[in-house]
Design a protein around this motif. Structure first.
Motif, PDB file in Angstrom:
ATOM      1  N   TYR A   1      24.210 -31.224 -38.418  1.00 61.86           N
ATOM      2  CA  TYR A   1      23.464 -31.274 -39.676  1.00 61.86           C
ATOM      3  C   TYR A   1      24.336 -30.869 -40.862  1.00 61.86           C
ATOM      4  O   TYR A   1      23.992 -31.143 -42.014  1.00 61.86           O
ATOM      5  CB  TYR A   1      22.235 -30.365 -39.610  1.00 61.86           C
ATOM      6  N   LEU A   2      25.493 -30.218 -40.556  1.00 60.21           N
ATOM      7  CA  LEU A   2      26.390 -29.798 -41.627  1.00 60.21           C
ATOM      8  C   LEU A   2      27.589 -30.736 -41.772  1.00 60.21           C
ATOM      9  O   LEU A   2      28.031 -31.012 -42.897  1.00 60.21           O
ATOM     10  CB  LEU A   2      26.900 -28.370 -41.388  1.00 60.21           C
ATOM     11  N   PHE A   3      28.149 -31.110 -40.616  1.00 61.71           N
ATOM     12  CA  PHE A   3      29.368 -31.940 -40.646  1.00 61.71           C
ATOM     13  C   PHE A   3      29.088 -33.281 -39.995  1.00 61.71           C
ATOM     14  O   PHE A   3      28.372 -33.357 -38.991  1.00 61.71           O
ATOM     15  CB  PHE A   3      30.515 -31.229 -39.891  1.00 61.71           C
ATOM     16  N   THR A   4      29.739 -34.284 -40.544  1.00 64.40           N
ATOM     17  CA  THR A   4      29.602 -35.624 -39.971  1.00 64.40           C
ATOM     18  C   THR A   4      30.767 -35.939 -39.059  1.00 64.40           C
ATOM     19  O   THR A   4      30.644 -36.742 -38.132  1.00 64.40           O
ATOM     20  CB  THR A   4      29.537 -36.684 -41.090  1.00 64.40           C
ATOM     21  N   GLU A   5      31.910 -35.321 -39.290  1.00 64.91           N
ATOM     22  CA  GLU A   5      33.089 -35.588 -38.471  1.00 64.91           C
ATOM     23  C   GLU A   5      33.051 -34.742 -37.189  1.00 64.91           C
ATOM     24  O   GLU A   5      32.615 -33.600 -37.182  1.00 64.91           O
ATOM     25  CB  GLU A   5      34.377 -35.259 -39.248  1.00 64.91           C
ATOM     26  N   THR A   6      33.533 -35.316 -36.122  1.00 65.54           N
ATOM     27  CA  THR A   6      33.536 -34.637 -34.824  1.00 65.54           C
ATOM     28  C   THR A   6      34.517 -33.478 -34.822  1.00 65.54           C
ATOM     29  O   THR A   6      34.252 -32.415 -34.229  1.00 65.54           O
ATOM     30  CB  THR A   6      33.923 -35.636 -33.716  1.00 65.54           C
ATOM     31  N   THR A   7      35.635 -33.614 -35.494  1.00 66.38           N
ATOM     32  CA  THR A   7      36.650 -32.568 -35.516  1.00 66.38           C
ATOM     33  C   THR A   7      36.102 -31.300 -36.143  1.00 66.38           C
ATOM     34  O   THR A   7      36.281 -30.187 -35.617  1.00 66.38           O
ATOM     35  CB  THR A   7      37.890 -33.030 -36.313  1.00 66.38           C
ATOM     36  N   ALA A   8      35.409 -31.447 -37.231  1.00 63.37           N
ATOM     37  CA  ALA A   8      34.833 -30.285 -37.913  1.00 63.37           C
ATOM     38  C   ALA A   8      33.769 -29.626 -37.042  1.00 63.37           C
ATOM     39  O   ALA A   8      33.649 -28.387 -36.978  1.00 63.37           O
ATOM     40  CB  ALA A   8      34.248 -30.702 -39.247  1.00 63.37           C
ATOM     41  N   ARG A   9      33.008 -30.466 -36.336  1.00 67.03           N
ATOM     42  CA  ARG A   9      31.961 -29.924 -35.452  1.00 67.03           C
ATOM     43  C   ARG A   9      32.595 -29.132 -34.303  1.00 67.03           C
ATOM     44  O   ARG A   9      32.114 -28.056 -33.919  1.00 67.03           O
ATOM     45  CB  ARG A   9      31.090 -31.050 -34.905  1.00 67.03           C
ATOM     46  N   VAL A  10      33.697 -29.654 -33.712  1.00 65.32           N
ATOM     47  CA  VAL A  10      34.362 -28.962 -32.592  1.00 65.32           C
ATOM     48  C   VAL A  10      34.971 -27.639 -33.068  1.00 65.32           C
ATOM     49  O   VAL A  10      34.858 -26.600 -32.391  1.00 65.32           O
ATOM     50  CB  VAL A  10      35.435 -29.878 -31.963  1.00 65.32           C
ATOM     51  N   ILE A  11      35.618 -27.651 -34.232  1.00 65.13           N
ATOM     52  CA  ILE A  11      36.239 -26.421 -34.752  1.00 65.13           C
ATOM     53  C   ILE A  11      35.182 -25.356 -35.014  1.00 65.13           C
ATOM     54  O   ILE A  11      35.344 -24.176 -34.662  1.00 65.13           O
ATOM     55  CB  ILE A  11      37.067 -26.735 -36.022  1.00 65.13           C
ATOM     56  N   SER A  12      34.067 -25.768 -35.614  1.00 66.43           N
ATOM     57  CA  SER A  12      33.011 -24.780 -35.886  1.00 66.43           C
ATOM     58  C   SER A  12      32.413 -24.247 -34.579  1.00 66.43           C
ATOM     59  O   SER A  12      32.071 -23.063 -34.468  1.00 66.43           O
ATOM     60  CB  SER A  12      31.917 -25.397 -36.773  1.00 66.43           C
ATOM     61  N   ALA A  13      32.286 -25.115 -33.568  1.00 67.75           N
ATOM     62  CA  ALA A  13      31.744 -24.673 -32.263  1.00 67.75           C
ATOM     63  C   ALA A  13      32.707 -23.698 -31.583  1.00 67.75           C
ATOM     64  O   ALA A  13      32.289 -22.686 -30.977  1.00 67.75           O
ATOM     65  CB  ALA A  13      31.470 -25.872 -31.373  1.00 67.75           C
ATOM     66  N   VAL A  14      34.030 -23.975 -31.688  1.00 67.44           N
ATOM     67  CA  VAL A  14      35.033 -23.069 -31.089  1.00 67.44           C
ATOM     68  C   VAL A  14      35.008 -21.708 -31.771  1.00 67.44           C
ATOM     69  O   VAL A  14      35.073 -20.655 -31.125  1.00 67.44           O
ATOM     70  CB  VAL A  14      36.441 -23.707 -31.144  1.00 67.44           C
TER      71      VAL A  14
ATOM     72  N   ALA B   1      27.228 -21.639 -23.774  1.00 64.21           N
ATOM     73  CA  ALA B   1      25.972 -21.892 -24.495  1.00 64.21           C
ATOM     74  C   ALA B   1      26.187 -21.760 -26.004  1.00 64.21           C
ATOM     75  O   ALA B   1      25.634 -22.549 -26.801  1.00 64.21           O
ATOM     76  CB  ALA B   1      24.901 -20.911 -24.027  1.00 64.21           C
ATOM     77  N   ALA B   2      26.987 -20.757 -26.420  1.00 67.10           N
ATOM     78  CA  ALA B   2      27.268 -20.603 -27.854  1.00 67.10           C
ATOM     79  C   ALA B   2      28.031 -21.820 -28.375  1.00 67.10           C
ATOM     80  O   ALA B   2      27.753 -22.327 -29.491  1.00 67.10           O
ATOM     81  CB  ALA B   2      28.067 -19.317 -28.095  1.00 67.10           C
ATOM     82  N   PHE B   3      28.990 -22.330 -27.580  1.00 63.98           N
ATOM     83  CA  PHE B   3      29.751 -23.523 -27.999  1.00 63.98           C
ATOM     84  C   PHE B   3      28.812 -24.717 -28.130  1.00 63.98           C
ATOM     85  O   PHE B   3      28.856 -25.467 -29.125  1.00 63.98           O
ATOM     86  CB  PHE B   3      30.858 -23.822 -26.987  1.00 63.98           C
ATOM     87  N   ALA B   4      27.944 -24.897 -27.131  1.00 68.57           N
ATOM     88  CA  ALA B   4      27.045 -26.067 -27.136  1.00 68.57           C
ATOM     89  C   ALA B   4      26.068 -25.989 -28.306  1.00 68.57           C
ATOM     90  O   ALA B   4      25.843 -27.009 -29.018  1.00 68.57           O
ATOM     91  CB  ALA B   4      26.287 -26.132 -25.807  1.00 68.57           C
ATOM     92  N   CYS B   5      25.494 -24.822 -28.525  1.00 68.98           N
ATOM     93  CA  CYS B   5      24.552 -24.687 -29.646  1.00 68.98           C
ATOM     94  C   CYS B   5      25.243 -24.932 -30.980  1.00 68.98           C
ATOM     95  O   CYS B   5      24.686 -25.611 -31.883  1.00 68.98           O
ATOM     96  CB  CYS B   5      23.910 -23.303 -29.628  1.00 68.98           C
ATOM     97  N   SER B   6      26.428 -24.403 -31.132  1.00 64.77           N
ATOM     98  CA  SER B   6      27.151 -24.589 -32.398  1.00 64.77           C
ATOM     99  C   SER B   6      27.545 -26.052 -32.591  1.00 64.77           C
ATOM    100  O   SER B   6      27.462 -26.599 -33.707  1.00 64.77           O
ATOM    101  CB  SER B   6      28.414 -23.726 -32.420  1.00 64.77           C
ATOM    102  N   TYR B   7      27.936 -26.716 -31.515  1.00 68.93           N
ATOM    103  CA  TYR B   7      28.349 -28.123 -31.619  1.00 68.93           C
ATOM    104  C   TYR B   7      27.157 -28.991 -31.998  1.00 68.93           C
ATOM    105  O   TYR B   7      27.245 -29.851 -32.883  1.00 68.93           O
ATOM    106  CB  TYR B   7      28.956 -28.587 -30.300  1.00 68.93           C
TER     107      TYR B   7
END
Length: 200
Positions: free
Chosen positions: A162-175, A151-157
């Motif tokens: 709204y902060l990152f446009t690239e998928t890689t940055a979104r995945v790293i922040s979610a991890v 759930a924390a990963f999904a919420c962060s992703y």
């Protein structure tokens, strides 16, 4: 306590010779006591007082003080048999009650940890129920941990769009967010387990 001798044949022979000797002027009381002793059947008991009188007579007549031991060569101390008084029946009854009480307390102390409801060596149904509950609690804890991390990963992703446009940055922040939540959950879980194990 000893107060007399049991004299043997040596004493009887020497005293007989002493009484038969006309030159020996034995005191009348000593003579009577010795004659009375010789008339008695075995065992012959010689009191300490008579032995002292005989020793004094031998010393007065110039015999060595050690000569008395020759008279008592095969004699031995007469130790009277000790008669034990009968025990008080009330005291005996009280002692038996106290012994029974102490034995009962000792038995209760030894069997305090014995479970009388045990059916066999594997334990009772209640023991099985406790084991099932502990396994159930462990499964629920692991499932809760996994759901929290996912759930924390999904919420962060989703929130990072709204902060990152690239998928890689979104995945790293979610991890990173899921890792922080997972570590916090592990810390809380370990502290809880330590508290449960530390309980008496």
């Amino acid at each position: 306590m000893a107060s007399s001798f049991v004299v043997g044949d040596t004493f009887r022979k020497k005293v007989t010779g002493l009484l038969d000797n006309t030159n020996s002027c034995l005191p009348q009381t000593l003579r009577e006591e010795l004659e009375e002793l010789l008339e008695k059947s075995q065992p012959t008991i010689l009191s300490f007082s008579t032995a002292r009188k005989l020793k004094k007579y031998l010393q007065d007549k110039g015999h060595s003080p050690g000569q008395l031991h020759e008279f008592l060569e095969d004699s031995f101390l007469h130790l009277p048999q000790v008669v034990k008084p009968p025990r008080n029946p009330e005291l005996v009854a009280r002692l038996e009650k106290i012994q029974a009480k102490l034995a009962n307390e000792e038995y209760n102390r030894m069997t305090r940890n014995v479970n009388t409801q045990e059916i066999n060596r594997n334990g009772t149904l209640a023991d099985f129920g406790r084991e099932v509950r502990s396994v159930k609690a462990a499964v629920v804890t692991v499932f809760n941990f996994l759901v929290t991390v996912v759930a924390a990963f999904a919420c962060s992703y989703i929130g990072s769009q709204y902060l990152f446009t690239e998928t890689t940055a979104r995945v790293i922040s979610a991890v990173i967010a899921a890792s922080v939540v997972g570590l916090a959950e592990l810390y809380v879980l370990v502290r809880t387990m330590e508290g449960e194990l530390g309980e008496p």
